[in-house]
Scaffold this motif. Sequence first.
Motif, PDB file in Angstrom:
ATOM      1  N   GLN A  52      -1.912   3.559 -14.215  1.00 59.30           N
ATOM      2  CA  GLN A  52      -0.570   3.289 -14.716  1.00 59.30           C
ATOM      3  C   GLN A  52       0.373   2.956 -13.561  1.00 59.30           C
ATOM      4  OE1 GLN A  52      -0.042   2.777 -17.858  1.00 59.30           O
ATOM      5  NE2 GLN A  52       1.987   2.090 -17.208  1.00 59.30           N
ATOM      6  N   GLU A  53       0.261   3.748 -12.504  1.00 56.83           N
ATOM      7  CA  GLU A  53       1.140   3.522 -11.351  1.00 56.83           C
ATOM      8  C   GLU A  53       0.892   2.124 -10.763  1.00 56.83           C
ATOM      9  OE1 GLU A  53       0.978   6.806  -8.566  1.00 56.83           O
ATOM     10  OE2 GLU A  53       2.626   5.941  -7.403  1.00 56.83           O
ATOM     11  N   VAL A  54      -0.364   1.745 -10.705  1.00 55.95           N
ATOM     12  CA  VAL A  54      -0.708   0.425 -10.156  1.00 55.95           C
ATOM     13  C   VAL A  54      -0.122  -0.673 -11.062  1.00 55.95           C
ATOM     14  CG1 VAL A  54      -2.620  -1.141  -9.611  1.00 55.95           C
ATOM     15  CG2 VAL A  54      -2.780   1.273  -8.987  1.00 55.95           C
ATOM     16  N   ARG A  55      -0.278  -0.479 -12.379  1.00 54.90           N
ATOM     17  CA  ARG A  55       0.239  -1.506 -13.315  1.00 54.90           C
ATOM     18  C   ARG A  55       1.766  -1.612 -13.213  1.00 54.90           C
ATOM     19  NH1 ARG A  55      -4.125   0.271 -16.912  1.00 54.90           N
ATOM     20  NH2 ARG A  55      -5.596  -1.466 -16.895  1.00 54.90           N
ATOM     21  N   VAL A  96      -7.785  -3.437  -2.946  1.00 55.64           N
ATOM     22  CA  VAL A  96      -8.551  -3.052  -1.754  1.00 55.64           C
ATOM     23  C   VAL A  96      -8.660  -1.525  -1.696  1.00 55.64           C
ATOM     24  CG1 VAL A  96      -8.674  -3.221   0.777  1.00 55.64           C
ATOM     25  CG2 VAL A  96      -7.620  -5.074  -0.539  1.00 55.64           C
ATOM     26  N   PRO A  97      -9.824  -0.980  -2.000  1.00 57.52           N
ATOM     27  CA  PRO A  97      -9.965   0.477  -1.926  1.00 57.52           C
ATOM     28  C   PRO A  97     -10.321   0.948  -0.518  1.00 57.52           C
ATOM     29  CG  PRO A  97     -11.933  -0.486  -2.890  1.00 57.52           C
ATOM     30  CD  PRO A  97     -11.012  -1.629  -2.559  1.00 57.52           C
ATOM     31  N   ILE A  98      -9.928   2.159  -0.209  1.00 59.30           N
ATOM     32  CA  ILE A  98     -10.258   2.754   1.089  1.00 59.30           C
ATOM     33  C   ILE A  98     -11.679   3.316   1.020  1.00 59.30           C
ATOM     34  CG2 ILE A  98      -9.427   5.111   0.560  1.00 59.30           C
ATOM     35  CD1 ILE A  98      -8.047   5.088   3.344  1.00 59.30           C
ATOM     36  N   VAL A  99     -12.424   3.168   2.118  1.00 59.15           N
ATOM     37  CA  VAL A  99     -13.754   3.788   2.209  1.00 59.15           C
ATOM     38  C   VAL A  99     -13.861   4.433   3.584  1.00 59.15           C
ATOM     39  CG1 VAL A  99     -16.257   3.442   2.128  1.00 59.15           C
ATOM     40  CG2 VAL A  99     -14.780   2.056   0.671  1.00 59.15           C
ATOM     41  N   ALA A 144      -2.173  -8.343  -2.510  1.00 51.82           N
ATOM     42  CA  ALA A 144      -3.144  -7.235  -2.571  1.00 51.82           C
ATOM     43  C   ALA A 144      -2.447  -5.897  -2.731  1.00 51.82           C
ATOM     44  CB  ALA A 144      -4.002  -7.224  -1.316  1.00 51.82           C
ATOM     45  N   ILE A 145      -3.140  -5.028  -3.463  1.00 50.40           N
ATOM     46  CA  ILE A 145      -2.696  -3.636  -3.606  1.00 50.40           C
ATOM     47  C   ILE A 145      -3.832  -2.758  -3.093  1.00 50.40           C
ATOM     48  CG2 ILE A 145      -2.293  -1.823  -5.326  1.00 50.40           C
ATOM     49  CD1 ILE A 145      -0.653  -3.723  -6.876  1.00 50.40           C
ATOM     50  N   TYR A 146      -3.469  -1.728  -2.378  1.00 53.19           N
ATOM     51  CA  TYR A 146      -4.478  -0.844  -1.785  1.00 53.19           C
ATOM     52  C   TYR A 146      -4.603   0.442  -2.581  1.00 53.19           C
ATOM     53  CZ  TYR A 146      -4.761  -3.936   2.200  1.00 53.19           C
ATOM     54  OH  TYR A 146      -4.984  -5.036   2.987  1.00 53.19           O
ATOM     55  N   LEU A 147      -5.840   0.906  -2.697  1.00 52.21           N
ATOM     56  CA  LEU A 147      -6.057   2.209  -3.314  1.00 52.21           C
ATOM     57  C   LEU A 147      -6.449   3.178  -2.195  1.00 52.21           C
ATOM     58  CD1 LEU A 147      -8.034   1.262  -6.553  1.00 52.21           C
ATOM     59  CD2 LEU A 147      -5.568   1.546  -6.253  1.00 52.21           C
ATOM     60  N   ASP A 148      -5.564   4.121  -1.933  1.00 47.60           N
ATOM     61  CA  ASP A 148      -5.838   5.121  -0.901  1.00 47.60           C
ATOM     62  C   ASP A 148      -6.671   6.249  -1.518  1.00 47.60           C
ATOM     63  OD1 ASP A 148      -5.705   6.669   1.467  1.00 47.60           O
ATOM     64  OD2 ASP A 148      -3.723   5.898   1.950  1.00 47.60           O
ATOM     65  N   ILE A 149      -6.906   7.304  -0.772  1.00 48.43           N
ATOM     66  CA  ILE A 149      -7.973   8.262  -1.136  1.00 48.43           C
ATOM     67  C   ILE A 149      -7.895   8.877  -2.534  1.00 48.43           C
ATOM     68  CG2 ILE A 149      -8.662   8.859   1.205  1.00 48.43           C
ATOM     69  CD1 ILE A 149      -6.805  11.274   1.085  1.00 48.43           C
ATOM     70  N   HIS A 150      -6.717   8.822  -3.191  1.00 44.90           N
ATOM     71  CA  HIS A 150      -6.637   9.471  -4.498  1.00 44.90           C
ATOM     72  C   HIS A 150      -7.376   8.752  -5.627  1.00 44.90           C
ATOM     73  CE1 HIS A 150      -3.328  11.550  -2.431  1.00 44.90           C
ATOM     74  NE2 HIS A 150      -3.696  12.561  -3.208  1.00 44.90           N
ATOM     75  N   SER A 199       0.830  -1.190   0.000  1.00 46.06           N
ATOM     76  CA  SER A 199       0.000   0.000   0.000  1.00 46.06           C
ATOM     77  C   SER A 199       0.869   1.246   0.000  1.00 46.06           C
ATOM     78  CB  SER A 199      -0.895  -0.025   1.251  1.00 46.06           C
ATOM     79  OG  SER A 199      -1.794   1.035   1.255  1.00 46.06           O
ATOM     80  N   ARG A 200       0.262   2.361  -0.345  1.00 40.84           N
ATOM     81  CA  ARG A 200       0.941   3.644  -0.307  1.00 40.84           C
ATOM     82  C   ARG A 200      -0.151   4.691  -0.365  1.00 40.84           C
ATOM     83  NH1 ARG A 200       5.902   6.449   0.372  1.00 40.84           N
ATOM     84  NH2 ARG A 200       5.793   8.353  -0.859  1.00 40.84           N
ATOM     85  N   TYR A 201       0.054   5.750   0.342  1.00 41.21           N
ATOM     86  CA  TYR A 201      -0.852   6.893   0.269  1.00 41.21           C
ATOM     87  C   TYR A 201      -0.229   7.858  -0.714  1.00 41.21           C
ATOM     88  CZ  TYR A 201      -2.959  11.295   2.077  1.00 41.21           C
ATOM     89  OH  TYR A 201      -3.578  12.509   2.231  1.00 41.21           O
ATOM     90  N   SER A 202      -0.595   7.708  -1.994  1.00 43.21           N
ATOM     91  CA  SER A 202      -1.498   6.791  -2.668  1.00 43.21           C
ATOM     92  C   SER A 202      -0.833   6.313  -3.959  1.00 43.21           C
ATOM     93  CB  SER A 202      -2.783   7.503  -3.118  1.00 43.21           C
ATOM     94  OG  SER A 202      -3.529   8.075  -2.096  1.00 43.21           O
ATOM     95  N   TYR A 203      -1.245   5.138  -4.441  1.00 48.36           N
ATOM     96  CA  TYR A 203      -0.959   4.791  -5.827  1.00 48.36           C
ATOM     97  C   TYR A 203      -2.041   5.510  -6.626  1.00 48.36           C
ATOM     98  CZ  TYR A 203       2.197   1.432  -3.735  1.00 48.36           C
ATOM     99  OH  TYR A 203       3.197   0.865  -3.001  1.00 48.36           O
TER     100      TYR A 203
END
Length: 797
Positions: free
Chosen positions: A275-278, A332-335, A293-299, A267-271
């Motif tokens: 493109q960055e994720v890929r 895994v997205p943040i909510v 798993a890769i996390y999607l932070d608020i961005h 994870s990282r705040y934020s990918y």
Amino acid sequence: MQDTSFAILPDNQHESKKIDYKSIGRLVSYTAVGNNTLEITCENGFVSIIFYRDDIVRIVMNPKNKPSKKTSYAVVMEPENIALSITEHVDEIVVSSNKSVLVIKKEMLKISIYNEDGNPVVEEIENGFGFNENQELICYKKMDHDDHYYGFGEKTSFLDKRGEKMTMWNSDVYAPHNPEIDALYQSIPYFMTIRHGKAHGIFLDNPSKTVFDMKSSTESYTFTAEAGQLDYYVFIGPTPKEVLEQYTTITGKMPIPPKWALGYHQSRYSYKTEQEVRDLVRSFKEKEIPLDAIYLDIHYMDGYRVFSFDGERFPNPQKLIQELKDSGIHVVPIVDPGVKEDPEYSVYQEGVRGNHFCKYLDGTIFHGDVWPGNSAFPDFTSSNVRQWWKDSHKFYTNLGIEGIWNDMNEPAVFNETKTMDLKVVHDNDGDPKTHRELHNMYGFLMGKATYEGMKEQLNGKRPFLLTRAGYAGVQRYASVWTGDNRSFWEHLQMALPMCMNLGVSGVPLCGPDVGGFAHDSNGQLLARWTQFGTFTPYFRNHSELKSVRQEPWSFGDKYEKIIKKYIQERYVWLPYLYTLFQESSVTGLPVMRPLVLEYPNDKHIFNLSDQFMIGCDLIVAPILTPDTYQRVVYLPEGNWINYWTEEMLQGGKHHLVEAPLEVLPIFVKQGAIITQGTVKSSTETKESEMNIHVYPEENKKVTYRHYEDDGKSFAYEDGKFFECKIHATLENNRLEIIIDTENEQYRPDWVNVVITIHGVNSDVELIINGKKHKNIGLLTRNIVQVSVDRTNFVTNS
Ligand code: GLC
């Protein structure tokens, strides 16, 4: 000015005012109701005593009204029908169940509880219980000289909480976590006392602010609730494991997590873009570092609006998610709970029109500032609102998402108080209560809605939920990460007792941000932290926007190699960890444990905060300081084998062990059997081989139970799992191993099994499932290896 020496200017030092205390007073009358309840009227209030089981007693005190028997959402158990015997004496009433005796003193009501051996479990002295002029409810209990306290959820400082005062108030704490910060994101008002090797527990079921004071006196401790009733459960024990079983019978157990939740997560705040994720995934693949798993932070969101994707940065989330899934990786997205105040935003519109947001008494919606700016907050205390929130998750599950990350759900608000206005009145399904009364429940109920919504929508697949805030019972829905730590060695150190105490508090799946969230990490710290992460139940590397990059390769080849090795090692250990998670789903026992849970009589371990156990046979002793290549390890009774060197070490002693940068010290108890898998790119890759490691003990039969299922669905609840028992007996250089398949309604992928026997002579006679076997190699260092086929296991059924 409070963060300069001005804070201690003599004129600023106000004596704390003594607050008048009033006891609940003399017993006036009592009645027995049904089989398990006693209702008591006192001079200054009312008390109900309800036996849930012979070994679980609930005590509720209410100074104003007859106690309400309604429990918070934490409690899942109904009282059992048990037979009590009640005897009245001149000055006391004695209530006995099969496993406990309650003595109620009539003059200034005091309740003491004894176990079946007649030993005191909890005793009330002097003050007993009552309330003060601020209407806070207080209970005083005797503190024994030998008491050690564990649990209390997510707390800073060392393992044993004797000498600490702890507040339960879910708080967003970005300021560095240190021993003075006594309220973090989770509130689990529960603890276990270990005294002379025996254990009991107390759970104060009150979601308002509560305080546990094990510091102000050496003769007594108190627990205090700011609002509501004084409603607590006593767990009689007598072993630490039984206390955990009792506590998790009341608050529930964690279902077996999906296997992918136990892999390595990045994870990282934020990918910030597809493109960055890929690119990130490509790096993991190229470098052959496993990833689940890769996390999607608020961005990922459109202006931080929950249930949305930013159209430019994430133009085709469905495609991205599918692509990643095909390569074995979950997204895994943040909510967060805050819904942006925006009359053109459908979720806000629905919330307002549907009456879903938290409100003041006069009906005005409470708005507070969070990432999206001014926001409204769903009132999760209402089942209608939870249903709305559940349904809203179709937005994610329709895209193929199976895991959600709940953050800021204390709830965090960017203001002086850090949270929602305490005057907000929650609907609470027709039993309105202020936010002050229910604060600690908010994140729990958000988690309940999220988990249940996903479960409904995932067609039989296990959802994964990660949460920052929670309350007792959070384990039923979520795993917990310990919030915004920093890349400090001190925070690596602190993570051990914090996670061990979360485990003692019923939360088996927990872990810190590996490498540290804020501040800048470095190669050595990340390497040591990842070594620790191999064994933290939850294993995620996460870092903050402005910090240096912290992916496994960020600090050069030397560190990347070590970090990779330990991420791979996680996958090797997964079959063992998975069996422990299954055990936890039945017993409530944590996967990562303080030694005191296994050896409650050993004085060397009462406050042992820098090493831990995985299950009951493994001790892990990470390196927690920079440039350190040796450390002292305490090994309790028995013999222990250094996992890397095969050296046998005697227990009941401290040892100085070598730990060069590439070594995480691990010790296996003699008599243990361990099952391991192989290195793989993610848990989606089929297991090709099972490795059974046997550490036999002369003249002793040892047994291990290995568990497996599909790792994805709830079919295990209908018996579709694989379970085998491995027995090993070593006598006169003859080792007999029997592998007994107890259930094969699920067929594991692996057929080939390699059995490695440690600490035996190379000419040991080997009998496996009744057949003589030949050593196939590894003749050095007293290790013998043989290969068998799963189809040759003995079948019991
Ligand atoms: C909070 C979370 C952190 C997250 C950040 C942005 O600080 O604790 O993990 O990255 O918010 O969403």
